[in-house]
Scaffold this motif. Sequence first.
Motif, PDB file in Angstrom:
ATOM      1  N   GLY A 128      13.339  77.899  45.080  1.00  0.00           N
ATOM      2  CA  GLY A 128      13.182  78.616  46.349  1.00  0.00           C
ATOM      3  C   GLY A 128      12.516  77.770  47.412  1.00  0.00           C
ATOM      4  N   ALA A 129      12.304  78.439  48.550  1.00  0.00           N
ATOM      5  CA  ALA A 129      11.812  77.722  49.731  1.00  0.00           C
ATOM      6  C   ALA A 129      10.370  77.277  49.601  1.00  0.00           C
ATOM      7  N   ALA A 130       9.607  77.868  48.695  1.00  0.00           N
ATOM      8  CA  ALA A 130       8.186  77.570  48.619  1.00  0.00           C
ATOM      9  C   ALA A 130       7.893  76.144  48.210  1.00  0.00           C
ATOM     10  N   THR A 131       8.865  75.447  47.617  1.00  0.00           N
ATOM     11  CA  THR A 131       8.607  74.083  47.155  1.00  0.00           C
ATOM     12  C   THR A 131       9.438  73.058  47.910  1.00  0.00           C
ATOM     13  N   ARG A 132       9.858  73.373  49.133  1.00  0.00           N
ATOM     14  CA  ARG A 132      10.745  72.470  49.856  1.00  0.00           C
ATOM     15  C   ARG A 132      10.023  71.496  50.786  1.00  0.00           C
ATOM     16  N   ARG A 167       9.854  76.691  60.756  1.00  0.00           N
ATOM     17  CA  ARG A 167       9.862  76.927  59.324  1.00  0.00           C
ATOM     18  C   ARG A 167       8.444  76.783  58.788  1.00  0.00           C
ATOM     19  N   VAL A 168       8.057  77.731  57.968  1.00  0.00           N
ATOM     20  CA  VAL A 168       6.725  77.735  57.372  1.00  0.00           C
ATOM     21  C   VAL A 168       6.845  77.329  55.914  1.00  0.00           C
ATOM     22  N   TYR A 169       5.922  76.484  55.462  1.00  0.00           N
ATOM     23  CA  TYR A 169       5.971  75.952  54.105  1.00  0.00           C
ATOM     24  C   TYR A 169       4.753  76.388  53.299  1.00  0.00           C
ATOM     25  N   LEU A 170       4.872  76.232  52.009  1.00  0.00           N
ATOM     26  CA  LEU A 170       3.761  76.481  51.108  1.00  0.00           C
ATOM     27  C   LEU A 170       2.584  75.575  51.488  1.00  0.00           C
ATOM     28  N   ASN A 171       1.375  76.176  51.487  1.00  0.00           N
ATOM     29  CA  ASN A 171       0.115  75.495  51.805  1.00  0.00           C
ATOM     30  C   ASN A 171      -0.116  75.273  53.296  1.00  0.00           C
ATOM     31  N   ASP A 172       0.810  75.723  54.148  1.00  0.00           N
ATOM     32  CA  ASP A 172       0.480  75.764  55.568  1.00  0.00           C
ATOM     33  C   ASP A 172      -0.675  76.741  55.771  1.00  0.00           C
ATOM     34  N   GLU A 173      -1.431  76.546  56.847  1.00  0.00           N
ATOM     35  CA  GLU A 173      -2.580  77.417  57.111  1.00  0.00           C
ATOM     36  C   GLU A 173      -2.525  77.952  58.532  1.00  0.00           C
ATOM     37  N   TYR A 174      -3.287  79.015  58.731  1.00  0.00           N
ATOM     38  CA  TYR A 174      -3.259  79.688  60.028  1.00  0.00           C
ATOM     39  C   TYR A 174      -4.638  80.263  60.310  1.00  0.00           C
ATOM     40  N   ILE A 175      -5.174  79.961  61.488  1.00  0.00           N
ATOM     41  CA  ILE A 175      -6.427  80.546  61.958  1.00  0.00           C
ATOM     42  C   ILE A 175      -6.066  81.556  63.038  1.00  0.00           C
ATOM     43  N   ARG A 211     -10.143  84.386  61.463  1.00  0.00           N
ATOM     44  CA  ARG A 211      -9.921  84.456  60.018  1.00  0.00           C
ATOM     45  C   ARG A 211      -8.885  83.403  59.641  1.00  0.00           C
ATOM     46  N   ARG A 212      -9.175  82.691  58.571  1.00  0.00           N
ATOM     47  CA  ARG A 212      -8.298  81.598  58.157  1.00  0.00           C
ATOM     48  C   ARG A 212      -7.487  82.016  56.936  1.00  0.00           C
ATOM     49  N   TYR A 213      -6.187  81.711  56.986  1.00  0.00           N
ATOM     50  CA  TYR A 213      -5.250  82.099  55.924  1.00  0.00           C
ATOM     51  C   TYR A 213      -4.508  80.866  55.422  1.00  0.00           C
ATOM     52  N   LYS A 214      -4.023  80.976  54.191  1.00  0.00           N
ATOM     53  CA  LYS A 214      -3.223  79.918  53.592  1.00  0.00           C
ATOM     54  C   LYS A 214      -1.962  80.516  52.997  1.00  0.00           C
ATOM     55  N   VAL A 215      -0.832  79.855  53.235  1.00  0.00           N
ATOM     56  CA  VAL A 215       0.448  80.349  52.729  1.00  0.00           C
ATOM     57  C   VAL A 215       0.493  80.126  51.214  1.00  0.00           C
ATOM     58  N   ILE A 216       0.677  81.238  50.467  1.00  0.00           N
ATOM     59  CA  ILE A 216       0.715  81.125  49.004  1.00  0.00           C
ATOM     60  C   ILE A 216       2.133  81.261  48.449  1.00  0.00           C
ATOM     61  N   ARG A 217       3.032  81.823  49.231  1.00  0.00           N
ATOM     62  CA  ARG A 217       4.440  81.850  48.827  1.00  0.00           C
ATOM     63  C   ARG A 217       5.312  82.149  50.042  1.00  0.00           C
ATOM     64  N   VAL A 218       6.555  81.704  49.936  1.00  0.00           N
ATOM     65  CA  VAL A 218       7.523  81.889  51.023  1.00  0.00           C
ATOM     66  C   VAL A 218       8.719  82.630  50.465  1.00  0.00           C
ATOM     67  N   GLU A 219       9.077  83.725  51.124  1.00  0.00           N
ATOM     68  CA  GLU A 219      10.218  84.560  50.714  1.00  0.00           C
ATOM     69  C   GLU A 219      11.182  84.645  51.878  1.00  0.00           C
TER      70      GLU A 219
END
Length: 427
Positions: free
Chosen positions: A35-39, A74-82, A87-95
């Motif tokens: 899937g897209a989470a490891t691209r 496009r958003v990838y695994l381990n991207d982050e967002y403040i 509040r800081r977030y980290k992408v844990i999976r992409v669907e």
Amino acid sequence: MNKLRRPGRFWSRLILLISALALMGILTFQESRQGAATRVFSLKNLLISQAHTEGQYSVLVDEQGRMLDMMARRVYLNDEYIAADNRRYKVIRVEGNRAVCREIGIEQLSQGEETIAVPARTAVPVQAGGNQVIGVYHSHDDESYVPTQGAESIPGSGGVLQVGTAFANRLRSLGLTVYHDQTSHAPHDDAAYRRSRRTAMGLLQKGAAAIFDLHRDGVPDPTFYRRTINGQDVTMIRLVVGRENQNMSANLDFAKRLKAAADARYPGLIRGIFIGAGSYNQDLSPRAMLLEVGTHTNTLAEAERGTTLFADVVPPVLGVAARPTAARTPSTAADWKGVLFVILAFVLGGAAFLIISAGSWEKAVARLKQFTSIEWVNLLGWRRSRRPLLTREAGQGPGNQKEIVKLDKKPAAESTPNDERADWQKE
């Protein structure tokens, strides 16, 4: 001998080509399964970067499904967002186009100047804090604003160029020197960042303390970026930091200080800080920033107003005191002392020259009296005391048409002698 080696070389090259094709096939097969989470670091993405998308966008949600942000990239695994609330977030999976994020903490932002370490391998040296030179450019110069310009893309003359001009003009009005490079890096693709790299380096070589690459987003909802600040509709601004460069920590620190300053002065102006896969030429400088000013469904005027407000927070973050060029510096006591000193020096110098030229103090005073009593009076045209007196015959009034005016002349012998003038003339 050489003829015997040629078949061997042919078969070795053929085997190498087949092996490379087989490797690409295996990687492609694994991508389809995982899937897209490891691209993020796939061979395909190394050859053709797809950080920006056309006609589609990604949605960031938390683990409860609440929407955090959306963007046309496009958003990838381990991207982050403040987020806007820090509040800081980290992408844990992409669907698909949906990125699930986990909260990892709350950022403590500060707009104060901090020490930024410049890596030894930085291609172009960056000036120290306090530098008043700013560089502005556009990797995607075609990006436009549909309500104003009627199209999403206008190659070579997109509305984003005018937004950059508004940004640059505001910085100039605050006393900064701005180089706004409008070089086209078409076509609109991620290879444009390789083409714009030379532009960014050129700005740094001109002494830019910070460089800004201005873009606009591509989400369809115009209200997503629209805010009312100081009674006018403006677009919010997203700060983008590339996490695949050695300056990532310094760039992120710069972004957080910009956000802190904007939050203090114009709350709601900053959409958030996205920390994504890519470099965006930010490896060139610890103060390189990508800005997304609104989206294509906002008006050009809203975007210009948004970036103008953002320009106000740049000087204090860089440690530069804003000095509006249109305002005049008020006079101070020191200024008046300087003026009085010049006047006093002029008076004393004139007196000294008068005494020296006259030969004595008494003659200097006599010459000064003569100047004030005659030359100064004559200069102003006040000659009435020296004009002949006008007399009228008895019985004649001003209303009589037969009025006769006679000159009352005195004999030259009866005139009062001017001894002072005679003395002055003898010299």
